[in-house]
Scaffold this motif. Structure first.
Motif: not given
Length: 275
Positions: A28-37
């Motif tokens: 949902i978010f990977y195109q607009h955010f740096i994703i941390l998990e």
């Protein structure tokens, strides 16, 4: 909207033990955010401290440390208390929601969730934080109240200390960020992160902005010369003060009183027209 360049992207931390759900949220978010998990609250807490994300989405039911405990930790630690947290839960009972909100969670999404709803909640939280930053920087807001730019009581106490530190050193030209760290009881990095999150400014910018806001107040009172105001708010160099003031308020210090009077006259004329 067009995805922002990588260096301008905000960080989103996903704390969720189910790999498929993490992958779905990432999509949902990977195109607009740096994703941390993170796979549980313990890992999430470590990531929150190390990475200083801009927003957190956390599941509630997780092993090792659940989302409620994780959220309590985030909101009760000064380094992280400003982080917006959305909790995901399959339990919809009112009692459970109250328990979650008492931990300081900023919002709730119940599973199964609509991706558009989750994206909207994230956007709304970030926009509300940006609005608080704009309030601090606003050239019309000369007196900054901690409540205006904070959402949690812990952040409010921090902001009171930060404002007081600058206030008590307003005419001290040698006052530095290092002095401020002692007053608020934080390291330089902690102070930088906190001020950046709450005001959008670095510590040096924060000090300068408060000095300039005080200068504007003194100029409005029209009792001191521009040179006297300059030294009263901790500037040693009149030319540098003028440049900073113009950058902040759009006019030179000497023009500021006329500018404010002109604004008042326009407002009075508009009020008469509406009457």
């Amino acid at each position: 909207p067009e995805p922002p360049p990588l260096e301008d992207r905000q960080k989103l931390l996903i704390v969720e033990d189910n790999g498929d759900v993490r992958k779905y949220i990432r999509s949902i978010f990977y195109q607009h955010f740096i994703i941390l998990e993170a796979e549980n609250g313990k890992q999430g807490w470590e990531a929150a401290q190390e990475e200083n994300p801009d927003v957190v989405i956390s599941d509630v039911m997780m092993p090792v440390m659940d989302g409620i405990q994780f959220c309590k930790k985030v909101k009760s630690n000064l380094d992280t208390s400003h982080l917006p947290v959305i909790l995901l839960t399959a339990r919809t009972s009112l009692i459970f929601q109250i328990e979650g909100l008492e931990t300081g969670a900023d919002d709730y999404v119940t599973k199964p969730f609509n991706p558009k709803v989750l994206a909207l909640k994230v956007r709304n939280l970030l926009q509300s934080r940006e609005a608080l930053c704009r309030t601090f920087a606003d050239r019309e807001t000369l007196v900054v109240e901690p409540k205006q730019i904070t959402l949690t009581s812990m952040d409010e106490v921090f902001m009171e200390k930060a404002l007081q530190s600058v206030e008590e050193n307003m005419d001290n030209a040698s006052f530095t960020v290092q002095d401020m760290t002692k007053d608020v009881g934080m390291s330089r990095m902690q102070l930088y992160r906190k001020l950046k999150a709450l005001t959008g400014q670095t510590a040096n910018d924060f000090i300068r902005t408060l000095r300039l806001k005080r200068a504007a107040q003194l100029i409005e009172q029209d009792e001191l010369t521009i040179a006297e105001v300059t030294y009263r708010v901790g500037f040693n160099d009149l030319k540098y003060f003028r440049n900073c003031f113009k950058k902040q308020f759009g006019v030179n210090p000497s023009e500021y009183v006329k500018f404010k009077k002109g604004e008042m006259e326009i407002e009075e004329e508009e009020a008469e027209e509406q009457a």
